[in-house]
Design a protein around this motif. Structure first.
Motif, PDB file in Angstrom:
ATOM      1  N   ARG A 172      -1.021 -56.271  78.104  1.00 16.29           N
ATOM      2  CA  ARG A 172      -1.069 -57.135  76.932  1.00 16.29           C
ATOM      3  C   ARG A 172      -2.254 -58.080  77.028  1.00 16.29           C
ATOM      4  O   ARG A 172      -2.484 -58.713  78.065  1.00 16.29           O
ATOM      5  CB  ARG A 172       0.224 -57.956  76.820  1.00 16.29           C
ATOM      6  CG  ARG A 172       1.475 -57.109  76.666  1.00 16.29           C
ATOM      7  CD  ARG A 172       2.707 -57.981  76.611  1.00 16.29           C
ATOM      8  NE  ARG A 172       2.904 -58.684  77.864  1.00 16.29           N
ATOM      9  CZ  ARG A 172       3.992 -58.586  78.612  1.00 16.29           C
ATOM     10  NH1 ARG A 172       4.977 -57.808  78.233  1.00 16.29           N
ATOM     11  NH2 ARG A 172       4.111 -59.261  79.733  1.00 16.29           N
ATOM     12  N   ASP A 198       8.818 -62.605  76.735  1.00 15.37           N
ATOM     13  CA  ASP A 198       7.803 -62.214  77.719  1.00 15.37           C
ATOM     14  C   ASP A 198       8.069 -62.789  79.100  1.00 15.37           C
ATOM     15  O   ASP A 198       7.381 -62.415  80.061  1.00 15.37           O
ATOM     16  CB  ASP A 198       6.416 -62.658  77.241  1.00 15.37           C
ATOM     17  CG  ASP A 198       5.926 -61.831  76.061  1.00 15.37           C
ATOM     18  OD1 ASP A 198       6.428 -60.709  75.883  1.00 15.37           O
ATOM     19  OD2 ASP A 198       5.053 -62.315  75.313  1.00 15.37           O
ATOM     20  N   ARG A 238       9.162 -56.499  83.500  1.00 10.38           N
ATOM     21  CA  ARG A 238       7.995 -57.382  83.621  1.00 10.38           C
ATOM     22  C   ARG A 238       7.437 -57.311  85.036  1.00 10.38           C
ATOM     23  O   ARG A 238       8.135 -57.555  86.024  1.00 10.38           O
ATOM     24  CB  ARG A 238       8.408 -58.827  83.302  1.00 10.38           C
ATOM     25  CG  ARG A 238       7.246 -59.830  83.299  1.00 10.38           C
ATOM     26  CD  ARG A 238       7.779 -61.209  82.935  1.00 10.38           C
ATOM     27  NE  ARG A 238       6.711 -62.179  82.757  1.00 10.38           N
ATOM     28  CZ  ARG A 238       6.212 -62.939  83.732  1.00 10.38           C
ATOM     29  NH1 ARG A 238       6.710 -62.826  84.968  1.00 10.38           N
ATOM     30  NH2 ARG A 238       5.242 -63.796  83.480  1.00 10.38           N
ATOM     31  N   ARG A 260      -2.067 -63.821  74.080  1.00 14.14           N
ATOM     32  CA  ARG A 260      -1.301 -64.026  72.852  1.00 14.14           C
ATOM     33  C   ARG A 260      -2.065 -64.952  71.916  1.00 14.14           C
ATOM     34  O   ARG A 260      -2.555 -66.011  72.316  1.00 14.14           O
ATOM     35  CB  ARG A 260       0.071 -64.623  73.188  1.00 14.14           C
ATOM     36  CG  ARG A 260       0.916 -64.935  71.955  1.00 14.14           C
ATOM     37  CD  ARG A 260       2.335 -65.277  72.322  1.00 14.14           C
ATOM     38  NE  ARG A 260       3.092 -65.718  71.148  1.00 14.14           N
ATOM     39  CZ  ARG A 260       4.415 -65.892  71.118  1.00 14.14           C
ATOM     40  NH1 ARG A 260       5.124 -65.652  72.213  1.00 14.14           N
ATOM     41  NH2 ARG A 260       5.017 -66.299  70.021  1.00 14.14           N
TER      42      ARG A 260
END
Length: 234
Positions: free
Chosen positions: A128, A35, A82, A131
């Motif tokens: 996203r 990531d 990204r 996490r």
């Protein structure tokens, strides 16, 4: 379409709940560097179901409808740029293979099979969520340009190919999934809906094969819809 969005929302909620249920603070975080990369690549495999939205013309007593859904498959390449900690831009060129069956009423041949091999060129934005241990749910959306290399320039009555489709279409795509962080790579499961914006039925008659005009005239417009369950390896 309302049902499709409801399924998408339920899938997203399930993904988030599943990831939270699996969260263990003491667990080791796998493959964190993926990531943080500006650009990374991978490949994708998927199962799809192609669908037609058929709008009958109302001419005479002939009607057309899709009657079966044959599973197809998809393969492609993943490239991820990204943009931010939670955002990325994804380009996933690939191939989609599928088949659809149309049933006609009041015509000599009742069923017509339509095969498609689509070159898929999607550009998608991925968001996203936070996490949770080695799981991270996400939403994805954008547009794609698809080229049907299986589309025919002429009819083929010997193979029951009695309608023709246009070779290109533009789709809106929306989906949700979960990133699973494994020790050496990231695996994502993703459910995505694609809705074609154009009428893909070729309304021009094939004068080299006369007598089959009713199969085209029965439909005023045909739009394409595709549901895909994908597995991304990054």
């Amino acid at each position: 379409m309302r049902k499709l969005f409801l399924i998408l929302i339920l899938f997203s909620c399930f993904s988030t709940s599943y990831a939270q249920g699996r969260y263990k603070p003491e667990s080791m975080l796998n493959y964190q560097e993926v990531d943080q990369k500006l650009l990374h690549f991978g490949f994708t495999l998927g199962i799809n179901s192609m669908d037609f939205a058929i709008y009958n013309s109302g001419n005479g007593d002939v009607r057309a409808e899709q009657v079966s859904f044959t599973p197809g498959f998809s393969v492609g390449i993943v490239s991820d740029l990204r943009l931010h900690e939670d955002w990325s831009l994804r380009f996933l060129p690939g191939l989609e293979f599928g088949e659809r069956t149309i049933r006609y009423s009041n015509l000599p041949l009742e069923t017509v099979n339509v095969e498609s091999v689509l070159v898929n060129l999607p550009l998608l934005l991925k968001y996203r969520a936070r996490r949770l241990n080695n799981y991270r749910p996400y939403l994805i959306g954008g547009a794609s340009y698809k080229i049907d290399v299986q589309s025919q320039k002429s009819l083929n009555p010997d193979k029951d190919m009695l309608i023709r489709l246009k070779s290109t279409d533009v789709y809106l795509e929306l989906g949700a999934g979960i990133d699973f962080y494994l020790p050496y790579f990231k695996l994502a499961t993703e459910l995505k809906f694609a809705v074609g914006l154009r009428d893909i039925l070729n309304h021009q008659y094939d004068f080299d094969n006369p007598g089959y005009e009713a199969y085209t005239d029965a439909m005023r417009k045909v739009n394409s819809k595709i549901i895909t369950l994908s597995f991304h390896f990054e």
